[in-house]
Each structure stands twice: as structure tokens, then as C-alpha cells.
Design a protein around this motif. Structure first.
Motif, PDB file in Angstrom:
ATOM      1  N   GLU A  35       0.821  -1.220   0.000  1.00 29.37           N
ATOM      2  CA  GLU A  35       0.000   0.000   0.000  1.00 29.37           C
ATOM      3  C   GLU A  35       0.852   1.265   0.000  1.00 29.37           C
ATOM      4  OE1 GLU A  35      -2.161  -0.274   3.755  1.00 29.37           O
ATOM      5  OE2 GLU A  35      -0.582   0.809   4.791  1.00 29.37           O
ATOM      6  N   HIS A  37       2.715   4.535   0.821  1.00 38.79           N
ATOM      7  CA  HIS A  37       3.344   5.085   2.027  1.00 38.79           C
ATOM      8  C   HIS A  37       3.894   6.477   1.737  1.00 38.79           C
ATOM      9  CE1 HIS A  37       2.856   1.193   3.985  1.00 38.79           C
ATOM     10  NE2 HIS A  37       3.187   1.778   5.107  1.00 38.79           N
ATOM     11  N   THR A  45       6.644  -1.093   2.500  1.00 38.45           N
ATOM     12  CA  THR A  45       7.185  -0.637   3.791  1.00 38.45           C
ATOM     13  C   THR A  45       6.801  -1.538   4.976  1.00 38.45           C
ATOM     14  OG1 THR A  45       7.403   1.670   3.138  1.00 38.45           O
ATOM     15  CG2 THR A  45       7.045   1.259   5.478  1.00 38.45           C
ATOM     16  N   ASP A  46       5.534  -1.918   5.057  1.00 41.95           N
ATOM     17  CA  ASP A  46       5.101  -2.710   6.222  1.00 41.95           C
ATOM     18  C   ASP A  46       5.703  -4.116   6.199  1.00 41.95           C
ATOM     19  OD1 ASP A  46       3.677  -0.506   6.954  1.00 41.95           O
ATOM     20  OD2 ASP A  46       1.746  -1.268   6.261  1.00 41.95           O
ATOM     21  N   ARG A  49       9.500  -3.896   7.164  1.00 40.22           N
ATOM     22  CA  ARG A  49       9.698  -3.769   8.613  1.00 40.22           C
ATOM     23  C   ARG A  49       9.370  -5.080   9.327  1.00 40.22           C
ATOM     24  NH1 ARG A  49       6.423  -0.592  11.075  1.00 40.22           N
ATOM     25  NH2 ARG A  49       4.878  -0.549   9.412  1.00 40.22           N
ATOM     26  N   GLY A 117       3.350  -5.776  10.268  1.00 39.51           N
ATOM     27  CA  GLY A 117       3.778  -4.384  10.160  1.00 39.51           C
ATOM     28  C   GLY A 117       2.630  -3.463   9.813  1.00 39.51           C
ATOM     29  N   HIS A 165       0.668   7.027   9.913  1.00 42.31           N
ATOM     30  CA  HIS A 165       1.032   6.387   8.656  1.00 42.31           C
ATOM     31  C   HIS A 165       2.089   7.187   7.883  1.00 42.31           C
ATOM     32  CE1 HIS A 165       0.386   3.577   5.414  1.00 42.31           C
ATOM     33  NE2 HIS A 165       0.366   4.590   4.572  1.00 42.31           N
ATOM     34  N   GLU A 170       7.227   5.672  11.604  1.00 40.99           N
ATOM     35  CA  GLU A 170       7.384   4.658  10.550  1.00 40.99           C
ATOM     36  C   GLU A 170       8.591   4.974   9.665  1.00 40.99           C
ATOM     37  OE1 GLU A 170       3.963   3.963   7.961  1.00 40.99           O
ATOM     38  OE2 GLU A 170       4.581   1.862   7.926  1.00 40.99           O
TER      39      GLU A 170
HETATM   40 ZN   LIG Z   1       2.923   1.249   7.089  1.00 45.47          ZN
END
Ligand SMILES: [Zn+2]
Length: 257
Positions: A35, A37, A45-46, A49, A117, A165, A170
């Protein structure tokens, strides 16, 4: 990939996997999202991480846990207005994870921990955990978010009134874990003050309950909450270290329980 990564089930042979059930009784599953970022961080990104934290937890557990397959696409309906975002429905995400769990269970694992994440996955993880209590009562299923585990570290960081977000916390984690994936020349603040939000969005951001969800294109024109330019790799390291320590400690206790 040329050399097998330690602790990764995917890199083991079927015979090694059979041995791992006894030697490594915990399976760690990283879950992310695909998604937006904002202008500076990648869509993954999620997942980046979650996989990095999972890797560190597995290293600390030195062989007592294996890393299973990732869940690279999460539940992100609140971000679909932004280009590149893909989302699974709640039911599809739950079904994919449930079928991972059924397979791991069939081969003998009874403890599985999902490290996510992405907060959009939390509701699916909670409801699946409830169903599993009835469906597979001897499977111990646990899950953990990332940033909220380090809430006390985040509380001490400099940040905007509205943050979250792709914002300070983050971005800091990404500067620490994957600096080459951060476009530091594209840091643009997103929504920083409650006064920038419309009345419905302010209600959605109000702490506590009742809970109201709104889409991110309503909350922020560029998809960012907070100011990524205030993020530092040092703060990111503090968040990540805290999450790794908490999750590792949980698994240590779990193995004794
Ligand atoms: Zn995120």
C-alpha cells in the motif's frame, strides 16, 4: 538467493523441515501490506519492517524458531485510492493465513506467531484467533504489531500533533532498517494538525471509542500523517530494538509455558 538463509523454512529441505518441528517449535510469520506510504517510502514498507523484525527475533532465538512464508499483501481498503495499493479482503487474508496454519499444524507445529507491520491486518488476526480457539484448540496462535509495542519510545520522539502512517515513527524505522529504500529527497509533510482535518476525519482520529474508519485520501492529500523529515535512524533503531526485545521475551516465556 545463492546460500540458504538460517531459520527460513523456505530454504530447508523436506527432511530438514521434519527435524525443525522438534528443534524449532515456534513458527514466525511476517505480515505486511502492499500500500501507499506517501512520496518517500515504498509500497512494501510494512512487509520490509515486519520481515526485518522477524529476522532479528529469529536470530535472538538461535534456532528455536523458524520463519515461515510471509503474507506480503494485507487488508488495505482504506488506501486503495492511491496508485499501487493492492488489498485483500478481510475474508481472503484470513483464509490465506488459515491455510498456512492448517499446513503448519498438519506437519506438527503447535505454536505460530504472526508479526504484522500493518495495523489494517489486526482485525482479521483477532477474529481468526477467536475462531482457532474452537477449531484447533491445541494450536497456540499469537500475533504482534510493531510500532504500538514500542509506544513508550514513540511517545518520547519529536512528532506532529497528527502522526502515524508514513510519518515520524514509521519513517524512522525505515531509515534504520532499509535506508536505501527511503527517498529522503522526497520528504513532504502530510497532515500535521487536527485543524487540517474535516469534521468527520477529526472524529475518526479521536482517541478511544466509539471507533469510526475513514479512507486515507480523506485524511491526507499525499497519504502521510505527520512529518517524515523529523524522523531519524536513531529513533528508528530505538523502536526496532524495543519491539525485537519484547517479542523475543514473549517467545522465551512461551517456550517455558
Ligand atoms: Zn505502514
Amino acid at each position: 538467493m545463492s546460500t540458504p538463509r538460517p531459520h527460513h523454512l523456505a530454504d530447508m529441505t523436506t527432511e530438514q523441515a521434519a527435524e525443525a518441528v522438534t528443534a524449532s517449535p515456534v513458527v514466525l510469520l511476517p505480515a505486511g501490506a502492499f500500500e501507499q506510504h506517501g512520496p518517500a517510502l515504498p509500497l512494501a514498507t510494512d512487509l520490509v519492517r515486519a520481515e526485518a523484525v522477524t529476522e532479528r527475533v529469529a536470530e535472538r532465538l538461535s534456532g528455536r524458531a523458524v520463519i515461515g512464508p510471509s503474507l506480503p499483501v494485507g487488508v488495505s481498503p482504506h488506501h486503495v485510492a492511491f496508485p499501487g495499493t493492492l488489498s485483500l479482503s478481510v475474508n481472503t487474508f484470513r483464509t490465506v493465513l488459515r491455510e498456512y496454519l492448517d499446513g503448519l499444524y498438519r506437519h506438527g507445529w503447535r505454536r505460530v506467531l504472526v508479526i504484522t507491520g500493518h495495523g489494517g491486518n489486526n482485525a482479521s488476526l483477532t477474529t481468526l484467533a477467536q475462531d482457532l480457539l474452537a477449531d484447533l484448540p491445541d494450536l497456540q496462535f499469537a500475533w504482534s504489531p510493531l510500532t504500538t509495542v514500542a509506544a513508550d519510545v514513540v511517545a518520547r520522539m519529536p512528532k506532529s500533533e497528527v502522526h502515524g502512517h508514513s510519518g515520524e515513527a514509521e519513517t524512522a524505522q525505515m531509515l534504520h532498517l532499509a535506508p536505501d529504500m527511503v527517498h529522503t529527497d522526497r520528504f513532504v509533510p502530510g497532515t500535521r494538525d487536527l485543524t487540517e482535518l474535516d469534521a468527520l476525519s477529526r472524529l475518526a482520529r479521536r482517541p478511544g471509542h466509539p471507533t469510526l474508519q475513514v479512507r486515507y485520501d480523506r485524511l491526507s492529500a499525499n497519504g502521510v500523517l505527520g512529518d517524515p523529515a523529523r524522523a531519524t535512524a536513531e529513533d528508528g533503531a530505538a523502536i526496532v530494538d524495543r519491539v525485537v526485545a519484547e517479542v523475543t521475551d514473549f517467545v522465551e516465556e512461551w517456550l517455558k509455558a
